[in-house]
Design a protein around this motif. Structure first.
Motif, PDB file in Angstrom:
ATOM      1  N   ALA A  58       1.006  -1.045  -0.063  1.00 36.01           N
ATOM      2  CA  ALA A  58       0.043   0.072   0.162  1.00 36.01           C
ATOM      3  C   ALA A  58       1.080   1.455  -0.228  1.00 36.01           C
ATOM      4  O   ALA A  58       2.068   1.228   0.704  1.00 36.01           O
ATOM      5  N   ASP A  59       0.578   2.225  -0.694  1.00 31.81           N
ATOM      6  CA  ASP A  59       1.443   3.616  -0.884  1.00 31.81           C
ATOM      7  C   ASP A  59       0.985   4.333   0.583  1.00 31.81           C
ATOM      8  O   ASP A  59      -0.070   4.995   0.625  1.00 31.81           O
ATOM      9  N   VAL A  60       2.081   4.436   1.031  1.00 28.68           N
ATOM     10  CA  VAL A  60       1.846   5.429   2.299  1.00 28.68           C
ATOM     11  C   VAL A  60       1.728   6.749   1.880  1.00 28.68           C
ATOM     12  O   VAL A  60       1.190   7.699   2.877  1.00 28.68           O
ATOM     13  N   ASN A  61       1.747   7.257   0.815  1.00 28.35           N
ATOM     14  CA  ASN A  61       1.630   8.710   0.322  1.00 28.35           C
ATOM     15  C   ASN A  61       0.592   8.858  -0.720  1.00 28.35           C
ATOM     16  O   ASN A  61       0.365   9.949  -0.862  1.00 28.35           O
ATOM     17  N   ALA A  62      -0.408   8.060  -0.729  1.00 30.37           N
ATOM     18  CA  ALA A  62      -1.615   8.060  -1.346  1.00 30.37           C
ATOM     19  C   ALA A  62      -2.503   9.101  -0.694  1.00 30.37           C
ATOM     20  O   ALA A  62      -3.017   8.993   0.320  1.00 30.37           O
ATOM     21  N   LYS A  63      -2.991  10.193  -1.375  1.00 30.85           N
ATOM     22  CA  LYS A  63      -4.014  11.108  -0.843  1.00 30.85           C
ATOM     23  C   LYS A  63      -5.181  10.965  -1.331  1.00 30.85           C
ATOM     24  O   LYS A  63      -5.554  10.499  -2.317  1.00 30.85           O
ATOM     25  N   ASP A  64      -6.106  11.408  -0.263  1.00 31.31           N
ATOM     26  CA  ASP A  64      -7.567  11.372  -0.585  1.00 31.31           C
ATOM     27  C   ASP A  64      -8.036  12.775  -1.006  1.00 31.31           C
ATOM     28  O   ASP A  64      -6.942  13.438  -1.724  1.00 31.31           O
ATOM     29  N   ASP A  65      -9.163  13.005  -1.233  1.00 31.51           N
ATOM     30  CA  ASP A  65      -9.704  14.006  -1.952  1.00 31.51           C
ATOM     31  C   ASP A  65      -9.360  15.470  -1.148  1.00 31.51           C
ATOM     32  O   ASP A  65      -9.433  16.620  -1.640  1.00 31.51           O
ATOM     33  N   ILE A  66      -9.002  15.430   0.162  1.00 32.71           N
ATOM     34  CA  ILE A  66      -8.876  16.515   0.806  1.00 32.71           C
ATOM     35  C   ILE A  66      -7.166  16.514   1.443  1.00 32.71           C
ATOM     36  O   ILE A  66      -6.722  17.062   2.032  1.00 32.71           O
ATOM     37  N   GLN A  67      -6.538  15.867   0.438  1.00 30.55           N
ATOM     38  CA  GLN A  67      -4.990  15.986   0.451  1.00 30.55           C
ATOM     39  C   GLN A  67      -4.487  15.100   1.943  1.00 30.55           C
ATOM     40  O   GLN A  67      -3.245  15.507   2.255  1.00 30.55           O
ATOM     41  N   ASP A  68      -5.160  14.382   2.232  1.00 30.64           N
ATOM     42  CA  ASP A  68      -4.468  13.631   3.367  1.00 30.64           C
ATOM     43  C   ASP A  68      -3.849  12.385   2.956  1.00 30.64           C
ATOM     44  O   ASP A  68      -4.496  11.595   2.068  1.00 30.64           O
ATOM     45  N   PRO A  70      -1.718   8.570   4.114  1.00 33.91           N
ATOM     46  CA  PRO A  70      -1.717   7.743   5.736  1.00 33.91           C
ATOM     47  C   PRO A  70      -0.322   8.407   6.435  1.00 33.91           C
ATOM     48  O   PRO A  70      -0.396   8.748   7.404  1.00 33.91           O
ATOM     49  N   TYR A  71       0.682   8.727   5.837  1.00 32.28           N
ATOM     50  CA  TYR A  71       1.741   9.494   6.464  1.00 32.28           C
ATOM     51  C   TYR A  71       1.537  10.846   6.967  1.00 32.28           C
ATOM     52  O   TYR A  71       1.583  11.058   8.138  1.00 32.28           O
ATOM     53  N   LEU A  72       1.020  11.549   6.307  1.00 32.00           N
ATOM     54  CA  LEU A  72       0.410  12.923   6.853  1.00 32.00           C
ATOM     55  C   LEU A  72      -0.439  12.907   7.970  1.00 32.00           C
ATOM     56  O   LEU A  72      -0.169  13.643   8.853  1.00 32.00           O
ATOM     57  N   THR A  86       5.069   4.225   8.042  1.00 30.03           N
ATOM     58  CA  THR A  86       5.026   4.856   6.716  1.00 30.03           C
ATOM     59  C   THR A  86       6.406   5.418   6.542  1.00 30.03           C
ATOM     60  O   THR A  86       6.989   5.445   5.315  1.00 30.03           O
ATOM     61  N   LEU A  87       7.380   5.630   7.547  1.00 34.57           N
ATOM     62  CA  LEU A  87       8.353   6.202   7.277  1.00 34.57           C
ATOM     63  C   LEU A  87       9.479   5.321   6.822  1.00 34.57           C
ATOM     64  O   LEU A  87      10.403   5.445   6.250  1.00 34.57           O
ATOM     65  N   ALA A  88       9.130   4.200   7.511  1.00 33.32           N
ATOM     66  CA  ALA A  88      10.057   2.869   6.906  1.00 33.32           C
ATOM     67  C   ALA A  88       9.756   2.478   5.632  1.00 33.32           C
ATOM     68  O   ALA A  88      10.444   1.622   4.995  1.00 33.32           O
ATOM     69  N   HIS A  89       8.644   2.833   5.089  1.00 34.41           N
ATOM     70  CA  HIS A  89       8.227   2.617   3.692  1.00 34.41           C
ATOM     71  C   HIS A  89       7.866   3.290   2.609  1.00 34.41           C
ATOM     72  O   HIS A  89       6.855   3.365   2.001  1.00 34.41           O
ATOM     73  N   GLY A  90       8.827   4.435   2.747  1.00 26.20           N
ATOM     74  CA  GLY A  90       8.797   5.495   1.713  1.00 26.20           C
ATOM     75  C   GLY A  90       8.020   6.678   1.686  1.00 26.20           C
ATOM     76  O   GLY A  90       7.626   7.360   0.960  1.00 26.20           O
ATOM     77  N   ASP A  92       7.068  10.308   1.828  1.00 29.72           N
ATOM     78  CA  ASP A  92       7.503  11.406   1.216  1.00 29.72           C
ATOM     79  C   ASP A  92       7.702  12.562   2.196  1.00 29.72           C
ATOM     80  O   ASP A  92       6.496  13.420   2.442  1.00 29.72           O
ATOM     81  N   LEU A  93       8.664  12.971   2.666  1.00 28.92           N
ATOM     82  CA  LEU A  93       9.007  14.028   3.834  1.00 28.92           C
ATOM     83  C   LEU A  93       8.764  15.574   3.261  1.00 28.92           C
ATOM     84  O   LEU A  93       8.362  16.388   4.172  1.00 28.92           O
ATOM     85  N   LYS A  94       8.707  15.389   2.141  1.00 33.13           N
ATOM     86  CA  LYS A  94       8.366  17.072   1.523  1.00 33.13           C
ATOM     87  C   LYS A  94       6.682  16.783   1.170  1.00 33.13           C
ATOM     88  O   LYS A  94       6.142  18.258   0.899  1.00 33.13           O
ATOM     89  N   SER A  95       5.978  15.845   1.352  1.00 40.34           N
ATOM     90  CA  SER A  95       4.456  15.932   0.925  1.00 40.34           C
ATOM     91  C   SER A  95       3.823  16.857   1.751  1.00 40.34           C
ATOM     92  O   SER A  95       4.409  17.028   3.267  1.00 40.34           O
ATOM     93  N   THR A  96       2.798  17.642   1.340  1.00 41.40           N
ATOM     94  CA  THR A  96       1.939  18.569   2.253  1.00 41.40           C
ATOM     95  C   THR A  96       0.739  18.160   2.003  1.00 41.40           C
ATOM     96  O   THR A  96      -0.103  17.792   1.093  1.00 41.40           O
ATOM     97  N   ASN A  97      -0.006  18.815   3.228  1.00 38.30           N
ATOM     98  CA  ASN A  97      -1.442  18.869   3.432  1.00 38.30           C
ATOM     99  C   ASN A  97      -2.177  19.770   2.594  1.00 38.30           C
ATOM    100  O   ASN A  97      -1.571  20.555   1.843  1.00 38.30           O
TER     101      ASN A  97
END
Length: 196
Positions: A58-68, A70-72, A86-90, A92-97
């Motif tokens: 599963a993609d820990v950076n996959a965003k929903d419609d309001i930009q959340d 799993p990582y964020l 999520t940190l151990a599985h990629g 994106d530290l630069k991703s934003t809400n």
């Protein structure tokens, strides 16, 4: 729309998730809000469900419609176990809400001391400015009660090299915000760090 995986994630049913995935359920399926099963598990802090989904790719950076993502979301809510996964599985530290903020900003605002420490150690930029013109340091002052947890967070941010003189969009510095709120412990930390 097949939401069985989402339902199993919401219930924290790791065995059902295994079975659904083995039977070909799509790990990145989306519900009506754009959320993946992993984000649903993260919403409920269902650690084992999240672990099974992450281990299944599963993609820990996959965003929903309001930009959340799993990582964020884990960072903002202080869901430490899922955050670490999520940190151990990629992650994106630069991703934003949706406010243009990194995970560190809401974690700082909400007083999640250990989460802030983990995100700083992971390398999230301490001086990132969101769309409101606020850094993690500013949010830890203006959206807090100035209590012990936020004092600790301000100290962590200062120790991590946060720019104590980085003002908000109105030109108000963290020191000025702390002074106007009467947050003496935070004021002292900022002054010791050279805030003006």
């Amino acid at each position: 729309m097949d939401l069985r995986l989402h339902k199993a994630a919401a219930a924290g049913d790791a065995a059902a998730i295994h079975q659904l995935l083995d039977n070909g359920a799509a790990v990145e399926a989306r519900d009506a809000s754009g959320a993946t099963p992993l984000l649903i598990a993260t919403h409920g802090n269902k650690v084992e469900a999240a672990r099974v989904l992450i281990e299944a790719g599963a993609d820990v950076n996959a965003k929903d419609d309001i930009q959340d993502s799993p990582y964020l979301y884990a960072g903002a809510r202080g869901h430490l176990d899922i955050l670490k996964l999520t940190l151990a599985h990629g992650a994106d530290l630069k991703s934003t809400n949706r406010y243009g903020g990194t995970a560190l900003i809401p974690a700082s605002e909400r007083g999640h001391v250990e989460t802030v420490a983990i995100l700083i150690k992971a390398g999230v930029a301490v001086d990132h400015v969101n769309r409101l013109g606020w850094t993690a340091l500013i949010e830890a002052v203006i959206l807090s009660d100035g209590g012990p947890r936020h004092v600790q967070i301000v100290k962590q941010l200062v120790d991590a090299g946060a720019d104590v003189n980085l003002a908000d969009n109105d030109g108000v510095t963290p020191l000025q915000h702390a002074r106007s709120r009467g947050f003496t412990a935070i004021l002292k930390l900022l002054e010791e760090a050279g805030a003006t």
